[in-house]
Structures are given as C-alpha cells and as structure tokens.
Design an enzyme around this catalytic site. Structure first.
Site, PDB file in Angstrom:
ATOM      1  N   SER A 134       0.851  -1.198   0.000  1.00  0.00           N
ATOM      2  CA  SER A 134       0.000   0.000   0.000  1.00  0.00           C
ATOM      3  C   SER A 134       0.881   1.239   0.000  1.00  0.00           C
ATOM      4  CB  SER A 134      -0.897   0.037   1.245  1.00  0.00           C
ATOM      5  OG  SER A 134      -1.556   1.293   1.311  1.00  0.00           O
ATOM      6  N   TYR A 152      -2.046  -0.993  10.484  1.00  0.00           N
ATOM      7  CA  TYR A 152      -2.164  -1.308   9.044  1.00  0.00           C
ATOM      8  C   TYR A 152      -0.893  -0.910   8.305  1.00  0.00           C
ATOM      9  CZ  TYR A 152      -3.744  -1.174   4.182  1.00  0.00           C
ATOM     10  OH  TYR A 152      -3.845  -1.365   2.829  1.00  0.00           O
TER      11      TYR A 152
HETATM   12  N1  LIG Z   1      -8.542  -0.130  -1.816  1.00  0.00           N
HETATM   13  C1  LIG Z   1      -7.514   0.630  -1.504  1.00  0.00           C
HETATM   14  O1  LIG Z   1      -7.607   1.872  -1.459  1.00  0.00           O
HETATM   15  C2  LIG Z   1      -6.185  -0.010  -1.221  1.00  0.00           C
HETATM   16  C3  LIG Z   1      -5.066   0.831  -1.175  1.00  0.00           C
HETATM   17  C4  LIG Z   1      -3.830   0.276  -0.923  1.00  0.00           C
HETATM   18  C5  LIG Z   1      -3.709  -1.073  -0.739  1.00  0.00           C
HETATM   19  N2  LIG Z   1      -4.801  -1.876  -0.778  1.00  0.00           N
HETATM   20  C6  LIG Z   1      -4.614  -3.319  -0.596  1.00  0.00           C
HETATM   21  O2  LIG Z   1      -5.192  -3.993  -1.672  1.00  0.00           O
HETATM   22  C7  LIG Z   1      -5.667  -5.270  -1.255  1.00  0.00           C
HETATM   23  C8  LIG Z   1      -7.122  -5.418  -1.662  1.00  0.00           C
HETATM   24  O3  LIG Z   1      -7.869  -4.350  -1.122  1.00  0.00           O
HETATM   25  P1  LIG Z   1      -9.372  -4.062  -1.578  1.00  0.00           P
HETATM   26  O4  LIG Z   1      -9.632  -2.635  -1.263  1.00  0.00           O
HETATM   27  O5  LIG Z   1      -9.607  -4.580  -2.934  1.00  0.00           O
HETATM   28  O6  LIG Z   1     -10.156  -4.969  -0.506  1.00  0.00           O
HETATM   29  P2  LIG Z   1     -11.678  -5.465  -0.417  1.00  0.00           P
HETATM   30  O7  LIG Z   1     -12.539  -4.757  -1.395  1.00  0.00           O
HETATM   31  O8  LIG Z   1     -12.024  -5.391   1.027  1.00  0.00           O
HETATM   32  O9  LIG Z   1     -11.540  -7.003  -0.846  1.00  0.00           O
HETATM   33  C9  LIG Z   1     -10.736  -7.822  -0.039  1.00  0.00           C
HETATM   34  C10 LIG Z   1     -10.549  -9.165  -0.681  1.00  0.00           C
HETATM   35  O10 LIG Z   1      -9.715  -9.935   0.200  1.00  0.00           O
HETATM   36  C11 LIG Z   1     -10.392 -11.122   0.552  1.00  0.00           C
HETATM   37  N3  LIG Z   1     -10.091 -11.551   1.898  1.00  0.00           N
HETATM   38  C12 LIG Z   1     -10.346 -10.901   3.062  1.00  0.00           C
HETATM   39  N4  LIG Z   1      -9.954 -11.648   4.108  1.00  0.00           N
HETATM   40  C13 LIG Z   1      -9.451 -12.806   3.579  1.00  0.00           C
HETATM   41  C14 LIG Z   1      -8.897 -13.975   4.146  1.00  0.00           C
HETATM   42  N5  LIG Z   1      -8.783 -14.103   5.468  1.00  0.00           N
HETATM   43  N6  LIG Z   1      -8.489 -14.959   3.319  1.00  0.00           N
HETATM   44  C15 LIG Z   1      -8.614 -14.843   1.966  1.00  0.00           C
HETATM   45  N7  LIG Z   1      -9.128 -13.743   1.377  1.00  0.00           N
HETATM   46  C16 LIG Z   1      -9.544 -12.757   2.189  1.00  0.00           C
HETATM   47  C17 LIG Z   1     -11.860 -10.839   0.377  1.00  0.00           C
HETATM   48  O11 LIG Z   1     -12.510 -12.078   0.145  1.00  0.00           O
HETATM   49  P3  LIG Z   1     -13.940 -12.470   0.771  1.00  0.00           P
HETATM   50  O12 LIG Z   1     -14.839 -11.310   0.478  1.00  0.00           O
HETATM   51  O13 LIG Z   1     -14.268 -13.714   0.042  1.00  0.00           O
HETATM   52  O14 LIG Z   1     -13.761 -12.684   2.234  1.00  0.00           O
HETATM   53  C18 LIG Z   1     -11.847  -9.922  -0.842  1.00  0.00           C
HETATM   54  O15 LIG Z   1     -11.791 -10.673  -2.023  1.00  0.00           O
HETATM   55  C19 LIG Z   1      -5.416  -5.338   0.253  1.00  0.00           C
HETATM   56  O16 LIG Z   1      -4.195  -6.011   0.485  1.00  0.00           O
HETATM   57  C20 LIG Z   1      -5.282  -3.880   0.647  1.00  0.00           C
HETATM   58  O17 LIG Z   1      -4.506  -3.705   1.811  1.00  0.00           O
HETATM   59  C21 LIG Z   1      -6.055  -1.369  -1.015  1.00  0.00           C
END
Ligand SMILES: NC(=O)c1ccc[n+]([C@@H]2O[C@H](COP(=O)([O-])OP(=O)(O)OC[C@H]3O[C@@H](n4cnc5c(N)ncnc54)[C@H](OP(=O)(O)O)[C@@H]3O)[C@@H](O)[C@H]2O)c1
Length: 250
Positions: free
Chosen positions: A143, A156
C-alpha cells in the site's frame, strides 16, 4: 489484448471483489489460467470466474481463509489440481482498519498481521513449493501507506511496511529459483472494502485528493495493469521493487 501471459498459471488471493477481482480479470485477459481465491464471498468469486470464462479465458474459484495457516495448503493444492504448476502468485488478500494509538487492541493487531503478513508469508512459502523449475513471479499488494504513513494507521501501515521488507528479502532469497518478487503499492481505490470503511467520501477522500499530485483517487484497472506488467516477462529484470501506483503521492 496482448496475450503475454498465455498458458501461465496464476493464483490471485482475495480475488472475489475489489483490486483482486480486477487483477484476476486482467491476468486472464492476457492469457493466464487463473485461480480466484476467496474467503467468505463465494458468489463474488463465482462471478469473477464466470466473467473470465465469458471472455474466453479459464479460471476456477478456490476457497480458503488465509488467516488460518491450516487452510493455505488446500488453496495451493486446488490451484495445482486445476492447472498444474504455478507461475504467478499475487498476494492481494488483505484487511485494513484504522485506529488511533489509544484504541489499538491485540485483536486489531492480530486481525491485520495474521492475514496481511503471516498469511502472505505462509501462502508464498506454500506457493513457491508449487512453482516449476522455470521460476515465475510473486507480486505482493502492499500500500502507498507504507511511505505516506497517515495518522491513525499504525497497525495497518506496519503490516504494509512489513510487506515491503518481505518483498526485498524474498527477492534476494528466491532469485536463485528464478522467482522475481515485487510489490505494488496502491493509493486510494474505491473498492468494496474502502466503501464499507467509509474512506471513499468525506474528510479522508478530500485529504487524499488534496495531497495527491494527480488530484484524484485511482481505479482497480490502474492497479491490475501494473500487476500484469510485473507478472510478465516484460519485467524480466525487475525484482525487489516497490512500485507506487498512487498518482504521485509518496
Ligand atoms: N482499496 C484501496 O484503497 C487499497 C489501497 C492500498 C492497498 N490496498 C490493498 O489492496 C488489497 C485489496 O484491497 P481491496 O480494497 O480490494 O479490498 P476489499 O474490497 O475489502 O476485498 C478484499 C478481498 O480480500 C479477501 N479476503 C479478506 N480476508 C481474507 C482472508 N482471510 N483470506 C482470503 N481472502 C480474504 C476478500 O474475500 P472475501 O470477500 O471472500 O472474504 C476480498 O476478495 C489489500 O491487500 C489492501 O490492503 C487497497
């Protein structure tokens, strides 16, 4: 679309929604056979798989809660069973919770570290055992927070600082196996998780846009395209990098 990943086997963790779903779709569009990991959203994972198949690709949904070490091996085994040796691992599954120092609890710490750091390490350990001797590519979704260090995000941000460190360590450790390891560090992307946390509007959104040189948040596709590059041979001499996809915010 360029089929530079034709025939490669990719496992994308947390691919039932958000950034992971977009990565799974992009890798499949470029020719990869994709294992779409999910934990609780079977419907979301099934939708991603059906979308890939509709577009002419191949994919399977693979269940496993990666916060539970004993569930990790079955995710790798199911991927191997469907498609054979793994070439690309995208460690995307992650959780984010903000909290001021005064409210940090062991639960808040372990929820994030167990998935974002321990889950990522153990998934990589098991996946590397399933790579062929041709090697491959690991892309960790870190991130922008690891360098932006926003207030109220100590736990985080610590998980993502750890991910960046792991990327650099494993890039050295796994180079002999011809496995490249890189991080993609996204800025704010309005995914399901970000919307659920309420970060996509209000003070957080306004602050991000005001400090981002490009003046806007990003899209899931803008992250997926960079992951596809790092997964591909176009990045053959790139390893140990943390590539910030943040519209210029550092
Ligand atoms: N969105 C942002 O602004 C942002 C910015 C920087 C970094 N990130 C990083 O990008 C990644 C994805 O973020 P996102 O915003 O797309 O998240 P999201 O919309 O909350 O989706 C999270 C995904 O991770 C899965 N997940 C959660 N807990 C899990 C577990 N215990 N085992 C396996 N899968 C699990 C969920 O699956 P289920 O729904 O099936 O549980 C879902 O597919 C993360 O690593 C986050 O830290 C995001």
């Amino acid at each position: 679309m360029n089929k530079r990943l034709a025939g490669k086997v990719a496992l994308v963790t947390g691919a039932s929604k958000g950034i992971g779903a977009a990565i799974a779709l992009r890798l499949a569009d470029e020719g990869a056979l994709v294992a779409v990991n999910y934990s609780s959203s079977k419907e979301g994972a099934d939708y991603v798989v059906s979308e890939i198949i509709t577009r002419g690709g191949r994919a399977v949904a693979v269940h496993g809660n990666l916060s539970e070490p004993e569930e990790i091996k079955s995710v790798i085994d199911a991927t191997k069973k469907a498609f054979g040796a793994i070439d690309i691992l995208v460690n995307n599954a992650g959780v984010y919770e903000f909290s001021p120092l005064d409210s940090i609890t062991p639960e808040h710490f372990h929820k994030q570290f167990n998935l974002n750091v321990l889950g990522l390490l153990l998934t990589t350990q098991e996946a590397v055992r399933a790579f062929s001797d041709k090697g491959g590519s690991v892309v960790n979704i870190s991130s922008g927070v690891s360098t932006i260090t926003p207030p109220n995000s100590a736990v985080y941000t610590a998980t993502k600082g750890a991910v960046d460190a792991i990327t650099m360590v494993l890039s050295k450790e796994l180079a002999a196996k011809k496995i490249r390891v890189n991080s993609v560090n996204p800025g704010m992307i309005a995914t399901e998780g970000v919307v659920a946390a309420g970060f996509h509007e209000g003070d957080m959104r306004t602050w991000i846009e005001s400090v981002t040189p490009m003046g806007r948040i990003g899209t899931v596709e803008e992250i997926a395209s960079v992951v596809a590059f790092l997964a591909s041979e176009d990045a053959a001499y790139v390893t140990g990098e943390t590539l910030h996809v943040t519209g210029g915010l550092r």
